[in-house]
Write a protein that holds these residues in place. Sequence first.
Motif, mmCIF file in Angstrom:
data_model
loop_
_atom_site.group_PDB
_atom_site.id
_atom_site.type_symbol
_atom_site.label_atom_id
_atom_site.label_comp_id
_atom_site.label_asym_id
_atom_site.label_seq_id
_atom_site.Cartn_x
_atom_site.Cartn_y
_atom_site.Cartn_z
ATOM 1 N N SER A 33 0.825 -1.219 0.000
ATOM 2 C CA SER A 33 0.000 0.000 0.000
ATOM 3 C C SER A 33 0.853 1.260 0.000
ATOM 4 O O SER A 33 0.550 2.231 -0.703
ATOM 5 C CB SER A 33 -0.916 0.012 1.230
ATOM 6 O OG SER A 33 -1.756 -1.110 1.258
ATOM 7 N N GLU A 34 1.943 1.232 0.780
ATOM 8 C CA GLU A 34 2.773 2.430 0.908
ATOM 9 C C GLU A 34 3.498 2.755 -0.390
ATOM 10 O O GLU A 34 3.560 3.913 -0.805
ATOM 11 C CB GLU A 34 3.784 2.252 2.038
ATOM 12 C CG GLU A 34 4.637 3.495 2.277
ATOM 13 C CD GLU A 34 5.593 3.347 3.447
ATOM 14 O OE1 GLU A 34 6.198 4.369 3.837
ATOM 15 O OE2 GLU A 34 5.741 2.229 3.980
ATOM 16 N N SER A 62 2.485 10.253 3.251
ATOM 17 C CA SER A 62 2.290 9.122 4.164
ATOM 18 C C SER A 62 3.459 9.043 5.125
ATOM 19 O O SER A 62 3.288 8.725 6.308
ATOM 20 C CB SER A 62 2.129 7.814 3.379
ATOM 21 O OG SER A 62 3.285 7.506 2.632
ATOM 22 N N ALA A 66 3.284 9.269 9.121
ATOM 23 C CA ALA A 66 3.877 8.125 9.817
ATOM 24 C C ALA A 66 4.844 8.590 10.895
ATOM 25 O O ALA A 66 4.905 8.011 11.982
ATOM 26 C CB ALA A 66 4.591 7.216 8.816
ATOM 27 N N SER A 96 -8.040 3.636 4.090
ATOM 28 C CA SER A 96 -7.134 4.404 3.235
ATOM 29 C C SER A 96 -7.139 3.896 1.805
ATOM 30 O O SER A 96 -7.189 4.683 0.849
ATOM 31 C CB SER A 96 -5.713 4.347 3.809
ATOM 32 O OG SER A 96 -4.765 4.777 2.854
ATOM 33 N N ARG A 113 -3.705 8.903 1.671
ATOM 34 C CA ARG A 113 -2.313 8.558 1.958
ATOM 35 C C ARG A 113 -1.907 9.022 3.352
ATOM 36 O O ARG A 113 -1.096 8.382 4.016
ATOM 37 C CB ARG A 113 -1.405 9.190 0.907
ATOM 38 C CG ARG A 113 -1.620 8.682 -0.508
ATOM 39 C CD ARG A 113 -1.205 7.255 -0.687
ATOM 40 N NE ARG A 113 0.231 7.096 -0.491
ATOM 41 C CZ ARG A 113 0.864 5.929 -0.573
ATOM 42 N NH1 ARG A 113 0.191 4.820 -0.848
ATOM 43 N NH2 ARG A 113 2.170 5.855 -0.382
ATOM 44 N N ALA A 114 -2.479 10.126 3.808
ATOM 45 C CA ALA A 114 -2.196 10.588 5.169
ATOM 46 C C ALA A 114 -2.716 9.579 6.192
ATOM 47 O O ALA A 114 -2.050 9.278 7.189
ATOM 48 C CB ALA A 114 -2.831 11.959 5.400
ATOM 49 N N LEU A 116 -3.117 6.415 5.671
ATOM 50 C CA LEU A 116 -2.206 5.272 5.600
ATOM 51 C C LEU A 116 -0.957 5.542 6.424
ATOM 52 O O LEU A 116 -0.425 4.640 7.085
ATOM 53 C CB LEU A 116 -1.822 4.997 4.138
ATOM 54 C CG LEU A 116 -0.846 3.833 3.929
ATOM 55 C CD1 LEU A 116 -1.502 2.510 4.315
ATOM 56 C CD2 LEU A 116 -0.365 3.786 2.481
ATOM 57 N N GLY A 117 -0.478 6.780 6.397
ATOM 58 C CA GLY A 117 0.706 7.132 7.181
ATOM 59 C C GLY A 117 0.506 6.884 8.665
ATOM 60 O O GLY A 117 1.435 6.435 9.360
ATOM 61 N N GLN A 348 10.841 6.887 8.694
ATOM 62 C CA GLN A 348 9.813 7.535 7.884
ATOM 63 C C GLN A 348 10.200 8.962 7.510
ATOM 64 O O GLN A 348 9.884 9.427 6.413
ATOM 65 C CB GLN A 348 8.482 7.517 8.629
ATOM 66 C CG GLN A 348 7.851 6.142 8.739
ATOM 67 C CD GLN A 348 7.524 5.535 7.388
ATOM 68 O OE1 GLN A 348 7.144 6.236 6.448
ATOM 69 N NE2 GLN A 348 7.676 4.226 7.277
#
Length: 395
Positions: A33-34, A62, A66, A96, A113-114, A116-117, A348
Motif C-alpha cells: 500500500s505504501e 504518508s 507516519a 485508506s 495517503r495521510a 495510511l501514514g 519515515q
Amino acid sequence: MAVAALSNEETKPIAAWGAVLSMALCVAVLIASEFMPVSLLTPMAEGLRATEGQTGQAISISGLFAVAASMVITTAAGTLNRKWVLIALTGFMLVSLVMVAAALDFTVLMLGRALLGICIGGFWALAAAVIMRLVPESDVPRALALMYGGQAIAAAFAAPIGSYLGGIFGWRAVFWALTPIVAVNLVWHVIALPSLPARQRQGFRTMFGLLRRPYFLRGLIASMLSWGSAFTMFTYLRPFLEQVTGADVTTLSILLLVLGCAGFVGTWASGRYVSGSVAPLLKVPTLLMGGCTLGLLLFGGSVVAAGLFLAVWGAMNTTMSVIWMTWMSQNVDDAPEAAGSLMVAAIQASILLGAVVGGLLLDGLSISATFAGSVVVAVIGIALIGNGQRLLKPE
C-alpha cells in the motif's frame, strides 16, 4: 495461546508463529500500500493531472503522518491492549485503500495517503516490541526475518503485478484489489494475536532519555541516512527505468519482479546469519545498495546490467530492515516501544525527505541527479557507521 506463566507472575512467550505470520501478512499489504505509487507513478500522475514529482509526494505525505503517528502512538495508546491497537491500525489501512482507489482528485488521494501514514507509523512503532513478546529472545532475529518476509513478498509481487495490472485495468483497480487482502488480515489478527496488555508506559520522557544515549543517537542518524539513500532512489525508480533503461511496461514489470524476488534471498540470509552482535553488518546494506545505485547511473542503459544491480539492491533492502531492528532489540531492550517509535520516526522521516528531495531533483534537474543524490547520502551513512562499534551500548 502465545504465553506460558512462569514464576513471580513473569511471562515469557512460547513462539506464537501464527501471530508472527499474521504480522508478516500485515507487513506485506502495508508495504504494498505504501509503495504501490512507485510502480504506478506515471499513470497516477496522468490520471490526476499532476507531474510525476508531485505524485511522488503521495509517498512523502504518508511518511510525514507516519513520523507523527510513530512519535505519539505509545503515549496515545496508553494502557490499551496492543492487540486491539494493531487491529485498529489495520482497519485504518483498509479505509485508506478505499479512499485512494476512489479518489477523483489529488486532494482526496493525499488524505487517503495521510491516513495510511498513521497506520504505517503506529504499526512499525509497535511491531518490534510485539515480536519480542511473541517469541523467546533467541528467536527474535528469526521472527523479525519472518515478519520482514512480508516485505519481500510485497517487493517481489506488488510492484510488478501492480505495474502490469495497472497497464491493463488502470491504477485504481490495483488499489481496489488490495482491499479484500487487508480485510482477511484484519480477521487473522483477531484470531491469531494473543492478548498483549500494555506494559510499562513508554512516552515522550522515555524517548528523550534514549536520545541522550550517544550510541543510540548515532545509530538513529545512521539508520536515517541508510533509508534516506535507499528511498531517494527507489521512489523514482520507474522514471529511471523508463527514461534511462528504456523499459516498456513488460520489461519494467520483469525488472521490478527481479528486485522483489531478490528480497526473499535477503530475508532468508538475514534469518539464517543475523545473530550475535550485528555491529559488523550495519554498514553492509548501505554500502552495497549505494554501490548498486552508482552502478545504475553508470550502466543503467543496459537492461541486463540494471537487472543485476536491482537484484543485489532488493536482497539488501530486506536485509537492512532485519539488521537494524535486531540492533534495536539488542541495544535498547529496556524500552522497546519507545525505541521503536523513534526508529520508525527516523526511518519515515528519511523516506519523506528522500521522496521530497528526489522529486525536486527530478523536476528541477534530471533523474540522474536524483540517483546521484542517493549515492551521496549513502556515502555519508557509511562513514558514520564505520565498524559499528560506536553504535553498541556500553558493556
